[in-house]
Scaffold this motif. Structure first.
Motif, short mmCIF file in Angstrom:
data_model
loop_
_atom_site.label_atom_id
_atom_site.label_comp_id
_atom_site.label_asym_id
_atom_site.label_seq_id
_atom_site.Cartn_x
_atom_site.Cartn_y
_atom_site.Cartn_z
N HIS A 277 11.45 9.46 0.41
CA HIS A 277 11.82 8.05 0.45
C HIS A 277 12.82 7.73 -0.66
CE1 HIS A 277 11.30 3.66 0.44
NE2 HIS A 277 10.75 3.80 1.63
N ASN B 257 0.81 -1.22 0.00
CA ASN B 257 0.00 0.00 0.00
C ASN B 257 0.85 1.28 0.00
OD1 ASN B 257 1.01 -0.18 2.56
ND2 ASN B 257 -0.94 0.12 3.63
N LYS B 258 2.08 1.17 -0.50
CA LYS B 258 2.97 2.34 -0.57
C LYS B 258 3.76 2.31 -1.87
CE LYS B 258 3.71 2.86 4.46
NZ LYS B 258 2.97 1.66 4.89
N LEU C 219 6.58 9.73 -0.86
CA LEU C 219 5.95 8.43 -0.63
C LEU C 219 4.43 8.60 -0.66
CD1 LEU C 219 6.64 5.42 0.17
CD2 LEU C 219 6.19 6.13 2.52
N HIS D 9 0.71 6.98 0.04
CA HIS D 9 -0.03 5.97 0.79
C HIS D 9 -1.30 5.63 0.01
CE1 HIS D 9 2.40 6.56 4.51
NE2 HIS D 9 2.52 7.78 4.01
N THR E 234 6.44 5.15 -4.40
CA THR E 234 7.04 6.47 -4.55
C THR E 234 6.62 7.07 -5.88
OG1 THR E 234 9.06 5.48 -5.46
CG2 THR E 234 9.06 6.03 -3.11
#
Length: 491
Positions: free
Chosen positions: A279, A184-185, A299, A301, A187
């Motif tokens: 990130h 669920n992440k 980053l 979400h 860049t």
């Protein structure tokens, strides 16, 4: 008629023998890249590929190289000539003022076309046949490619990334690579010069989170428009509608205040919190043909993923040219020529070579009218939109065919005295350029390859190009045709 969605485009590619369906099992980890790279480097860009049996992702085919030739790019945009789109834009930017009532009436169809191009928000769309939120979100459910052996992970490479200016609410749609970090992440590769990055820094200053939507697999015109270098604050969805002469159907997202193409294949919703540290992103085998190193990027979400019941994953690869993105770039070159000429009417043509990655070289022909005219054009181009990234600009006389690299090198070599005809500047450089000491800032070269005038310090008589008389050409034509006939018989 414009394509309503990606699937109509795929059916048309198949109908026109521009698509190969691959039934053998292949992995999204490196293997699709190797096959696609070979195809993209075939004459005329080869064919589009639809991988129907992707290892670990049965039921989700992968489409690649759909834009990888002049023919397919023109099919995608629904045009016979890329410049036609540019002239549509030109008429909007520089409308002629009607002098009579009759002329005003004649202008109404143009106004109606612009009105018809506006995006329309609808209640529902096929992109919402499946909706996943919370713990059900998993971006690894899709066959996202790892393109090159030393890439830092898997990257979404053909995304339509949507955000809004946190101050004025104006939408930006760009194409920025997305690296998968966790289920669920991800860049978002918002380079400093891009519209999305501008939104990010505004949101950071305001202390706000910024909603983001990532769309994969839309109507091909929308995908192209995400890559187009439009002026800041110009809505790419409107631009897509102008190309299609029909407005884009949008649907509201589930968890963020954004709109997305209603019939897209996959939509990833979420937010970026600028208060969080940036990130690590990369390395990534980029369009320069070299790996770009690890750098810091925002980053995202993921709050929701929606998609069709049987989604198609559209992607591309970049690397040593030529690649599929070359024709996205060539379409842009041709489409925006009228707009470049709007600002600099002395320009006849320009060529941003695919092998030069579009930002390394610009070959420009002009109607020269006064001493130093070439340098005026060079400096003006460095201040014009994304042409600011051009590292080397070479200017030629109007009769030179800048699309012919042999003619370019012939005139460049013969007309240029480096001690007189070269200027070196400092300025903005594409952040993916590894040659400069600093990221995004370095040296730039402008070269005047035009015929030199005495007013520019040339003290000799400039020679004429050696050419045959037209009468001789006409006289020997029958003999030449006989020779060609004999050659054909020998084959």
């Amino acid at each position: 008629m414009p394509y309503e969605d990606l699937r109509e485009f795929i059916r048309d590619l198949e109908k026109n023998n521009e698509l190969i369906k691959v039934k053998s099992k292949v992995s999204p980890i490196l293997e699709i890249t190797e096959i696609a790279d070979r195809m993209m480097k075939m004459p005329n860009g080869g064919k589009a590929l639809l991988f129907e049996n992707v290892e670990g992702y049965e039921g989700i085919p992968v489409l690649i190289n759909a834009f990888g030739s002049e023919k397919r790019m023109k099919m995608a945009l629904g045009v016979k000539n890329f410049e036609d789109i540019g002239w549509k834009l030109y008429k909007i930017v520089k409308p002629e003022i009607p002098n009579t009532f009759l002329e005003k009436i004649k202008k109404l169809p143009e106004l109606k076309k612009l009105n018809d191009a506006l995006p329309v928000v609808v209640k529902d769309g096929k992109c919402k046949e499946v909706i996943k939120k919370g713990n059900d979100v998993n971006v690894f459910e899709f066959p996202v490619l790892k393109c090159w052996p030393k890439d830092g992970g898997r990257f979404i490479t053909l995304p339509i990334v949507i955000s809004k200016d946190p101050e004025n609410g104006i939408r930006n749609i760009g194409m920025y690579r997305i690296q998968l970090i966790d289920k669920n992440k991800v860049t978002v590769h918002w380079q400093i010069h891009k519209g999305g990055s501008h939104h990010y820094w505004k949101a950071k200053k305001l202390g706000q989170k910024i909603p983001v939507a990532i769309v994969i697999g839309a109507d091909p015109v929308i995908t192209y428009c995400a890559s187009a270098p439009l002026p800041e604050d110009v809505d790419e969805f409107l631009f897509a509608g102008i190309i299609r002469e029909k407005g884009i159907k949008l649907v509201k997202c589930e968890t963020v205040p954004l709109e997305v193409p209603a019939d897209a294949e996959i939509v990833i919703e979420g937010y970026i919190d600028p208060s969080e540290p940036l990130h690590d992103e990369g390395p990534f085998g980029d369009h320069t043909g070299f790996y770009t190193p690890v750098d810091k990027y925002p980053l995202m979400h993921i709050t929701c993923i929606t998609h069709r019941k049987d989604p198609i994953y559209q992607t591309t690869i970049v690397g040593k040219p030529p690649m599929e993105d070359g024709w996205l770039g060539k379409a842009t070159e041709r489409i925006f020529l009228p707009m470049v000429q709007f600002n600099l009417p002395e320009i006849v043509d320009y060529n941003l070579p695919i092998a030069g990655c579009f930002h390394n070289f610009a070959f420009v022909s002009i109607k020269k009218r006064y001493p130093g005219h070439a340098f005026k054009v060079i400096n003006a181009l460095w201040g014009l939109g994304q042409l600011m990234f051009e590292k080397n600009i070479v200017v030629f006389d109007d009769w030179v065919n800048v699309q012919d690299i042999n003619e370019v090198l012939w005139i460049w070599g013969n007309n240029v005295d480096p001690s007189r005809d070269v200027i070196i500047q400092k300025g903005v450089i594409d952040v993916l350029d590894h040659s400069t000491n600093y990221v995004g800032f370095g040296g730039k070269m402008g070269i005047d390859a035009t015929t030199k005038w005495k007013e520019e310090g040339y003290l000799r008589d400039w020679p004429e190009v050696a050419k045959m008389d037209e009468s001789v050409k006409k006289k020997v034509l029958p003999v030449w045709e006989e020779i060609l006939k004999n050659m054909l018989e020998m084959i």
